[in-house]
Design a protein around this motif. Structure first.
Motif, PDB file in Angstrom:
ATOM      1  N   GLN A 179       0.839  -1.187   0.000  1.00  0.00           N
ATOM      2  CA  GLN A 179       0.000   0.000   0.000  1.00  0.00           C
ATOM      3  C   GLN A 179       0.885   1.252   0.000  1.00  0.00           C
ATOM      4  O   GLN A 179       1.590   1.527   0.969  1.00  0.00           O
ATOM      5  N   VAL A 210       1.416   4.881   0.577  1.00  0.00           N
ATOM      6  CA  VAL A 210       0.710   5.948   1.287  1.00  0.00           C
ATOM      7  C   VAL A 210       1.239   7.314   0.863  1.00  0.00           C
ATOM      8  O   VAL A 210       0.468   8.235   0.612  1.00  0.00           O
ATOM      9  N   GLY A 230      -7.211   9.990   5.629  1.00  0.00           N
ATOM     10  CA  GLY A 230      -6.514   8.878   4.977  1.00  0.00           C
ATOM     11  C   GLY A 230      -5.614   9.314   3.845  1.00  0.00           C
ATOM     12  O   GLY A 230      -5.075   8.484   3.108  1.00  0.00           O
ATOM     13  N   ALA A 231      -5.408  10.621   3.698  1.00  0.00           N
ATOM     14  CA  ALA A 231      -4.584  11.122   2.603  1.00  0.00           C
ATOM     15  C   ALA A 231      -3.098  10.837   2.843  1.00  0.00           C
ATOM     16  O   ALA A 231      -2.301  10.855   1.908  1.00  0.00           O
ATOM     17  N   GLY A 232      -2.740  10.609   4.086  1.00  0.00           N
ATOM     18  CA  GLY A 232      -1.332  10.334   4.381  1.00  0.00           C
ATOM     19  C   GLY A 232      -0.675  11.461   5.152  1.00  0.00           C
ATOM     20  O   GLY A 232       0.551  11.502   5.274  1.00  0.00           O
ATOM     21  N   LYS A 233      -1.465  12.372   5.725  1.00  0.00           N
ATOM     22  CA  LYS A 233      -0.881  13.520   6.427  1.00  0.00           C
ATOM     23  C   LYS A 233      -0.107  13.077   7.669  1.00  0.00           C
ATOM     24  O   LYS A 233       1.043  13.478   7.880  1.00  0.00           O
ATOM     25  N   THR A 234      -0.753  12.245   8.498  1.00  0.00           N
ATOM     26  CA  THR A 234      -0.076  11.791   9.717  1.00  0.00           C
ATOM     27  C   THR A 234       1.137  10.935   9.361  1.00  0.00           C
ATOM     28  O   THR A 234       2.203  11.046   9.985  1.00  0.00           O
ATOM     29  N   THR A 235       0.999  10.111   8.347  1.00  0.00           N
ATOM     30  CA  THR A 235       2.137   9.302   7.899  1.00  0.00           C
ATOM     31  C   THR A 235       3.293  10.209   7.491  1.00  0.00           C
ATOM     32  O   THR A 235       4.457   9.937   7.800  1.00  0.00           O
ATOM     33  N   TYR A 277       8.868   6.696  11.164  1.00  0.00           N
ATOM     34  CA  TYR A 277       9.090   5.747  10.069  1.00  0.00           C
ATOM     35  C   TYR A 277      10.202   6.254   9.182  1.00  0.00           C
ATOM     36  O   TYR A 277      10.342   7.449   8.964  1.00  0.00           O
TER      37      TYR A 277
HETATM   38  N1  LIG Z   1       1.767   1.829  10.371  1.00  0.00           N
HETATM   39  C1  LIG Z   1       0.932   1.680   9.321  1.00  0.00           C
HETATM   40  N2  LIG Z   1       0.816   0.478   8.735  1.00  0.00           N
HETATM   41  C2  LIG Z   1      -0.015   0.308   7.680  1.00  0.00           C
HETATM   42  N3  LIG Z   1      -0.775   1.269   7.138  1.00  0.00           N
HETATM   43  C3  LIG Z   1      -0.702   2.495   7.683  1.00  0.00           C
HETATM   44  C4  LIG Z   1       0.155   2.768   8.807  1.00  0.00           C
HETATM   45  N4  LIG Z   1       0.032   4.075   9.133  1.00  0.00           N
HETATM   46  C5  LIG Z   1      -0.859   4.592   8.256  1.00  0.00           C
HETATM   47  N5  LIG Z   1      -1.297   3.649   7.386  1.00  0.00           N
HETATM   48  C6  LIG Z   1      -2.253   3.851   6.294  1.00  0.00           C
HETATM   49  O1  LIG Z   1      -1.893   5.031   5.599  1.00  0.00           O
HETATM   50  C7  LIG Z   1      -3.035   5.701   5.155  1.00  0.00           C
HETATM   51  C8  LIG Z   1      -2.931   7.165   5.558  1.00  0.00           C
HETATM   52  O2  LIG Z   1      -3.086   7.267   6.948  1.00  0.00           O
HETATM   53  P1  LIG Z   1      -2.802   8.643   7.716  1.00  0.00           P
HETATM   54  O3  LIG Z   1      -1.431   9.072   7.390  1.00  0.00           O
HETATM   55  O4  LIG Z   1      -3.113   8.402   9.144  1.00  0.00           O
HETATM   56  O5  LIG Z   1      -3.864   9.609   7.053  1.00  0.00           O
HETATM   57  P2  LIG Z   1      -4.346  11.044   7.527  1.00  0.00           P
HETATM   58  O6  LIG Z   1      -3.554  11.480   8.701  1.00  0.00           O
HETATM   59  O7  LIG Z   1      -4.120  11.903   6.328  1.00  0.00           O
HETATM   60  O8  LIG Z   1      -5.803  10.910   7.836  1.00  0.00           O
HETATM   61  C9  LIG Z   1      -4.238   5.011   5.743  1.00  0.00           C
HETATM   62  O9  LIG Z   1      -4.806   4.201   4.726  1.00  0.00           O
HETATM   63  C10 LIG Z   1      -3.651   4.138   6.812  1.00  0.00           C
HETATM   64  O10 LIG Z   1      -4.380   2.958   6.954  1.00  0.00           O
END
Ligand SMILES: Nc1ncnc2c1ncn2[C@@H]1O[C@H](COP(=O)(O)OP(=O)(O)O)[C@@H](O)[C@H]1O
Ligand SMILES: [Mg+2]
Lengths: 343, 247
Positions: free
Chosen positions: B16, B18, B39-44, B53
């Motif tokens: 996946q 992100v 779910g856009a990937g902002k927190t990631t 990470y």
């Molecule tokens: N540690 C992880 N392992 C697998 N998938 C992850 C992990 N962290 C985030 N994701 C996936 O990454 C995508 C973006 O999540 P996130 O960054 O939290 O979005 P946002 O903060 O923009 O709402 C989501 O589909 C989430 O399921």
């Protein structure tokens, strides 16, 4: 995991009232233990296990790191003491230092494989580590004596340069152990009330955040594991003298589990003194219940389950509630003694 | 000059993807906003920028130094701090102790095993001062887990601030807050902005547009739009979302 309720305020004090009580009780124990129907050797055993348990609680209670293989390090300390005595220098201080040092080094190496694990993975790895050392000790018979044990370990005289006294009697060994217990208690008390102790407790609550405020969780886990192994090594060395031998059963998974039970029953999660209470409770139950029934462990297990269900904070928690309740009552009735002393 | 840059960041979990290709740069002294759908990937993205990470590709640069792949603790020591969308507090500690343990002067003594901190009124004063800044004056002795949701949100920022960052990342600070608490938070952020570079993920657009100097919109793991709030008001993605209420 239960809430943590160690004294909220960290203290700069080296000596506290509960500490004085503990020291007074243990300092006089040989004088009265037989009048309560117990025996001197039990006192030795209890105090050695108290040292072991207090070191273990640094990991479990303060760091939130459940090790289910800690008996191995107790055993390694015992073997190391014997080996140092037979092969290097039969001097008490040297052999105790060797037990501490060897156990710390081996624990430190094991900790390298543990310090990046969390939760259940950490726990499982400690079981594996404990089993590996158990296996090694059981097969390496030329060194450890295998199932027969390492026999004829001597109670070495306590050498203070000018004076020397023998610990061949249980009372003698007891007072050596007591002296070391005092030292360990003081050091652990300071440590748990230091910035280091603060970080350990923070790590127990939230390892992720600890990293994000600039501490290395790995380094703290590694160091606290190693430290608690060093203390286990000291206890193991003393135990080798107490038993006049080093035996493998102490390294078994069952004993490693027992130390966890002991600390939990005592209330290691909420009190510095939890491990001490737990050890006393365990050994006294063994002897008292054991005198009536062969199935004392069953009863002990049931007591443990009862505590987990109804008093998860253990004996220290019961004590705290009792004191708290009494304080509340005497305050309500305006007892001048407690009001005047300002609690 | 950009004090913090993300170059060609790519992050995937298994297969996946992100973060496809993220390029961001944040100017010193500014408040940079990041928005985008759930779910856009902002927190990631924050997780990659702050060391949680490692990116599969790309580079993170702070004050001219490559900090890609450093551990969180190393990143913090460089002067970068963050707060969390899902709160990350020391629940059994008091508000004051949550902040105390995060102070650099306490961290420097992290391997001191002999001396208590108490009596060091300097650290206490410093921690109280931070609590006052985030609006928690008088709550020093409260247990973190016993605090209200809004107070915990404020403490979350207080703990991040305690590390004395030169750049602060805040992830959805208004999540779950009522209008009054949101207004207070806006005051706090405005005040912080004077001393710290801030990067803020925020879904409350009124809040974000009122505070940000520049905003990046993340969608599908990419930065799909970038500009000042004025420039972005005309952006079609931004307009399609709930920005209507702002005009
Ligand atoms: N540690 C992880 N392992 C697998 N998938 C992850 C992990 N962290 C985030 N994701 C996936 O990454 C995508 C973006 O999540 P996130 O960054 O939290 O979005 P946002 O903060 O923009 O709402 C989501 O589909 C989430 O399921
Ligand atoms: Mg998010």
């Amino acid at each position: 995991m239960q809430a943590m309720e160690y004294d909220k305020k960290q203290t700069a004090a080296w000596i506290t009232p509960p500490m004085l009580i503990a020291f007074a009780v243990f300092a006089t124990l040989p004088l009265w233990i037989e009048t309560v129907g117990l025996y001197e050797y039990l006192a030795v055993e209890v105090l050695i296990w108290v040292i072991f348990a207090m070191g273990f609680n640094l990991l479990l209670g303060y760091g939130g790191l459940p090790s289910f293989g800690h008996g191995a390090f107790f055993g390694i300390g015992a073997y190391a003491f014997g080996l140092a005595q037979f092969n290097v220098w039969a001097n008490l201080w040297f052999c105790l230092a060797a037990a501490i040092f060897v156990t710390a080094v081996i624990g430190g190496i094991a900790a390298l494989f543990l310090s990046h694990r969390r939760g259940i993975y950490f726990a499982l790895m400690t079981i594996a580590v404990g089993q590996i050392f158990y296996f090694i000790a059981s097969k390496w018979t030329t060194v450890t004596g295998g199932e027969d044990g390492m026999l004829n370990i001597k109670r070495l005289p306590v050498d203070f340069g000018l004076v020397e006294f023998s610990i061949k009697s249980n009372v003698g060994l007891y007072y050596l152990t007591f002296g070391l217990f005092v030292v360990v208690t003081l050091l652990l008390w300071r440590l748990t009330n230091s910035p280091y102790g603060r970080v350990l407790r923070a790590m127990k609550q939230n390892e992720t955040r600890v990293a994000f405020i600039g501490y290395s969780p790995r380094l703290y886990k590694w160091s606290v594991f190693t430290l608690s192994c060093a203390i286990a090594g000291l206890a193991g060395g003393l135990f080798a003298m107490a038993q006049e031998g080093a035996y493998i059963n102490i390294m078994s998974l069952q004993w490693s589990g027992t130390i966890v039970l002991i600390v939990l029953i005592g209330g290691g999660f909420v009190s510095f003194w939890g491990p001490l209470l737990g050890v006393i409770f365990y050994f006294v139950s063994r002897d008292v219940l054991g005198a009536y029934t062969d199935t004392w462990l069953l009863w002990f297990g049931l007591i443990f389950m009862g505590l987990v269900m109804f008093k998860p904070d253990g004996l220290a928690g019961i004590w705290r509630d009792y004191i708290g309740g009494r304080k509340a009552k005497s305050e309500q009735s305006g007892n001048p003694a407690t009001v005047a002393s300002g609690r | 000059m950009a004090v913090f840059e993300a170059q060609h960041l790519h992050k995937r979990f298994g297969d996946q993807v992100v973060l496809e290709e993220i390029n961001l740069s944040f100017e010193a002294g500014q408040l940079s906003g990041i928005m985008g759908p759930n779910g856009a990937g902002k927190t990631t993205c924050f997780n990659v920028l702050t060391g949680r990470y490692k990116p599969n590709r790309g580079k993170v640069v702070f004050e001219g130094k490559d900090i890609t792949g450093l551990s969180p603790e190393a990143v913090v020591r460089k002067g970068i701090s963050r707060s969390f969308q899902i709160m990350n507090l020391f629940d059994d500690y008091t508000a004051l102790d949550n902040v105390v343990v995060a102070l650099p002067q306490v961290r420097k003594r992290g391997f001191d095993v002999l001396h208590a901190l108490d009596g060091h009124s300097e650290t206490q004063d410093r921690a109280s001062e931070i609590l006052r800044r985030v609006g928690l004056a008088g709550r020093e002795g409260a247990n973190a887990k016993a605090m209200s949701y809004g107070e915990r949100r404020a403490l979350e920022i207080g703990v991040a601030l305690a590390t004395e960052p030169r750049i602060l990342f805040v992830d959805e600070p208004t999540a779950g807050l009522g209008t009054e608490a949101t207004a207070q938070l806006a005051d706090l952020i405005r005040e912080l902005k004077r001393s710290t570079t801030i990067v803020m993920i925020e879904h409350d657009m009124r809040f974000l547009f009122g505070l940000a100097d520049q905003i990046s919109v993340i969608h599908w793991g990419q930065v799909i739009a970038q500009g000042t709030p004025e420039e972005l008001r005309g952006n079609k993605w931004v307009q399609r979302s709930n920005l209507g209420g702002l005009a």
